[in-house]
Design an enzyme around this catalytic site. Structure first.
Site, PDB file in Angstrom:
ATOM      1  N   LYS A  47     -14.496  35.337 -32.859  1.00 48.94           N
ATOM      2  CA  LYS A  47     -13.726  35.847 -33.968  1.00 48.94           C
ATOM      3  C   LYS A  47     -12.231  35.596 -33.768  1.00 48.94           C
ATOM      4  CE  LYS A  47     -16.918  39.682 -33.739  1.00 48.94           C
ATOM      5  NZ  LYS A  47     -16.998  41.121 -33.403  1.00 48.94           N
ATOM      6  N   GLY A  48     -11.868  35.273 -32.522  1.00 51.84           N
ATOM      7  CA  GLY A  48     -10.449  35.227 -32.153  1.00 51.84           C
ATOM      8  C   GLY A  48      -9.614  34.261 -32.956  1.00 51.84           C
ATOM      9  N   GLU A 103      -8.355  26.999 -31.804  1.00 52.64           N
ATOM     10  CA  GLU A 103      -8.585  28.108 -30.873  1.00 52.64           C
ATOM     11  C   GLU A 103      -7.382  29.038 -30.833  1.00 52.64           C
ATOM     12  OE1 GLU A 103     -10.703  29.669 -29.320  1.00 52.64           O
ATOM     13  OE2 GLU A 103     -12.075  28.473 -28.099  1.00 52.64           O
ATOM     14  N   ASP A 104      -7.659  30.302 -30.536  1.00 54.71           N
ATOM     15  CA  ASP A 104      -6.575  31.238 -30.306  1.00 54.71           C
ATOM     16  C   ASP A 104      -6.000  31.053 -28.906  1.00 54.71           C
ATOM     17  OD1 ASP A 104      -9.011  32.085 -29.272  1.00 54.71           O
ATOM     18  OD2 ASP A 104      -8.712  34.203 -29.718  1.00 54.71           O
ATOM     19  N   ASP A 107      -8.256  29.859 -21.785  1.00 53.35           N
ATOM     20  CA  ASP A 107      -8.017  30.530 -20.504  1.00 53.35           C
ATOM     21  C   ASP A 107      -8.595  29.666 -19.391  1.00 53.35           C
ATOM     22  OD1 ASP A 107      -7.647  32.284 -18.429  1.00 53.35           O
ATOM     23  OD2 ASP A 107      -8.948  33.854 -19.200  1.00 53.35           O
ATOM     24  N   LYS A 135      -3.330  29.668 -21.108  1.00 50.69           N
ATOM     25  CA  LYS A 135      -3.034  30.370 -19.851  1.00 50.69           C
ATOM     26  C   LYS A 135      -3.032  29.385 -18.692  1.00 50.69           C
ATOM     27  CE  LYS A 135      -4.259  35.159 -20.633  1.00 50.69           C
ATOM     28  NZ  LYS A 135      -5.171  36.256 -20.244  1.00 50.69           N
ATOM     29  N   PHE A 156      -3.240  40.056 -19.420  1.00 47.51           N
ATOM     30  CA  PHE A 156      -4.194  40.322 -20.497  1.00 47.51           C
ATOM     31  C   PHE A 156      -3.437  40.687 -21.771  1.00 47.51           C
ATOM     32  CE2 PHE A 156      -7.323  42.435 -23.107  1.00 47.51           C
ATOM     33  CZ  PHE A 156      -8.367  41.531 -23.019  1.00 47.51           C
ATOM     34  N   ASP A 163      -8.454  40.396 -28.749  1.00 46.09           N
ATOM     35  CA  ASP A 163      -8.861  41.798 -28.774  1.00 46.09           C
ATOM     36  C   ASP A 163      -9.016  42.377 -27.384  1.00 46.09           C
ATOM     37  OD1 ASP A 163     -11.306  40.250 -28.221  1.00 46.09           O
ATOM     38  OD2 ASP A 163     -12.312  42.186 -28.376  1.00 46.09           O
ATOM     39  N   ARG A 169      -6.938  43.123 -32.842  1.00 45.49           N
ATOM     40  CA  ARG A 169      -6.943  41.763 -33.412  1.00 45.49           C
ATOM     41  C   ARG A 169      -5.973  41.643 -34.574  1.00 45.49           C
ATOM     42  NH1 ARG A 169     -11.393  38.820 -31.316  1.00 45.49           N
ATOM     43  NH2 ARG A 169     -13.305  39.999 -31.029  1.00 45.49           N
TER      44      ARG A 169
HETATM   45  P1  IMP Z   1     -12.225  30.523 -21.618  1.00 45.89           P
HETATM   46  O1  IMP Z   1     -11.115  29.542 -21.920  1.00 45.89           O
HETATM   47  O2  IMP Z   1     -13.593  29.899 -21.641  1.00 45.89           O
HETATM   48  O3  IMP Z   1     -11.968  31.290 -20.349  1.00 45.89           O
HETATM   49  O4  IMP Z   1     -12.326  31.606 -22.767  1.00 45.89           O
HETATM   50  C1  IMP Z   1     -11.259  32.000 -23.523  1.00 45.89           C
HETATM   51  C2  IMP Z   1     -11.668  33.301 -24.194  1.00 45.89           C
HETATM   52  O5  IMP Z   1     -11.408  34.380 -23.301  1.00 45.89           O
HETATM   53  C3  IMP Z   1     -10.871  33.573 -25.435  1.00 45.89           C
HETATM   54  O6  IMP Z   1     -11.479  33.066 -26.594  1.00 45.89           O
HETATM   55  C4  IMP Z   1     -10.781  35.076 -25.438  1.00 45.89           C
HETATM   56  O7  IMP Z   1     -11.908  35.618 -26.096  1.00 45.89           O
HETATM   57  C5  IMP Z   1     -10.849  35.460 -23.995  1.00 45.89           C
HETATM   58  N1  IMP Z   1      -9.510  35.750 -23.435  1.00 45.89           N
HETATM   59  C6  IMP Z   1      -8.852  35.053 -22.479  1.00 45.89           C
HETATM   60  N2  IMP Z   1      -7.671  35.613 -22.199  1.00 45.89           N
HETATM   61  C7  IMP Z   1      -7.568  36.699 -23.012  1.00 45.89           C
HETATM   62  C8  IMP Z   1      -6.541  37.699 -23.188  1.00 45.89           C
HETATM   63  O8  IMP Z   1      -5.467  37.713 -22.569  1.00 45.89           O
HETATM   64  N3  IMP Z   1      -6.798  38.644 -24.113  1.00 45.89           N
HETATM   65  C9  IMP Z   1      -7.947  38.682 -24.860  1.00 45.89           C
HETATM   66  N4  IMP Z   1      -8.927  37.769 -24.720  1.00 45.89           N
HETATM   67  C10 IMP Z   1      -8.728  36.784 -23.803  1.00 45.89           C
HETATM   68 MG    MG Z   2     -11.866  33.111 -28.699  1.00 47.18          MG
END
Ligand code: IMP
Ligand code: MG
Length: 184
Positions: A47-48, A103-104, A107, A135, A156, A163, A169
């Site tokens: 949903k992000g 993407e939002d 990470d 990140k 975070f 969220d 959100r």
């Molecule tokens: P990754 O890149 O596979 O680790 O996943 C990224 C997802 O982790 C994002 O879509 C978010 O849902 C979640 N995420 C990573 N960092 C944060 C944060 O600082 N706040 C909230 N959600 C986060």
């Molecule tokens: Mg997301």
């Protein structure tokens, strides 16, 4: 909602709504240039990415189509495992399409690398990635990001689609959540 409404929960402001708008406009100009003459298919990961998609799509002065995917990581850990299950698949075929994943935040990049592999196996003509936030951990894995809003610290964060337990959100900016909110 605004930072004033959640001031007790936010440690520091990372991005104001105005800074987000500037970042989105900057990304949109690059995307318009690269997709001139095409109708890219923007794909948001629920949903992000809802807020980024809504603002980025409206900022783009070219035709686009939009579709959505919902995925969930296997396992209970808050860190994504890289093993992804499709909860809601795309409605539009990717065959021959120029795809832009919206993407939002990236990470670890595990979700994104899974999506890239999945989409290329569906015969997309090209797959590119736009993310508002990145990140530091994303730099240690191979995640090609074509359009980036901002590099942010490894804290975070909540707001603008991000969220904590489904809350925050709808905050207009992005801020660091106070650890006291999630550690008790
Ligand atoms: P990754 O890149 O596979 O680790 O996943 C990224 C997802 O982790 C994002 O879509 C978010 O849902 C979640 N995420 C990573 N960092 C944060 C944060 O600082 N706040 C909230 N959600 C986060
Ligand atoms: Mg997301």
């Amino acid at each position: 909602m605004n930072f004033d409404d959640v001031s007790a929960d936010i440690e520091s402001v990372v991005l104001t709504p105005e800074e987000i708008a500037e970042g989105i406009a900057r990304m949109a100009r690059e995307i318009e240039r690269d997709f001139a003459g095409e109708t890219p298919l923007l794909i948001g990961v629920l949903k992000g990415a809802v807020m980024v998609m809504a603002d980025l799509a409206r900022e783009l002065n070219i035709h686009v189509e939009m579709d959505w995917m919902a995925v969930s990581s296997y396992g209970k850990s808050t860190k994504s495992s890289g093993v992804v299950r499709i909860v809601k698949d795309l409605d539009i075929s990717l065959e021959g399409r120029h795809v832009l994943i919206v993407e939002d935040i990236v990470d670890s990049g595990l979700t994104l690398s899974w999506l890239l592999e999945n989409f290329s196996s569906r015969q997309a003509a090209s797959v590119r990635v736009a993310t508002l936030l990145r990140k530091p951990d994303a730099l240690s894995v191979e995640v090609p990001i074509d359009y980036l809003g901002f590099d942010i610290p490894n804290d975070f964060m909540v707001g603008y689609g991000l969220d904590f337990a489904e809350a925050y959100r709808n905050l207009r900016g992005v801020g660091v959540l106070k650890p006291s909110v999630y550690k008790d």
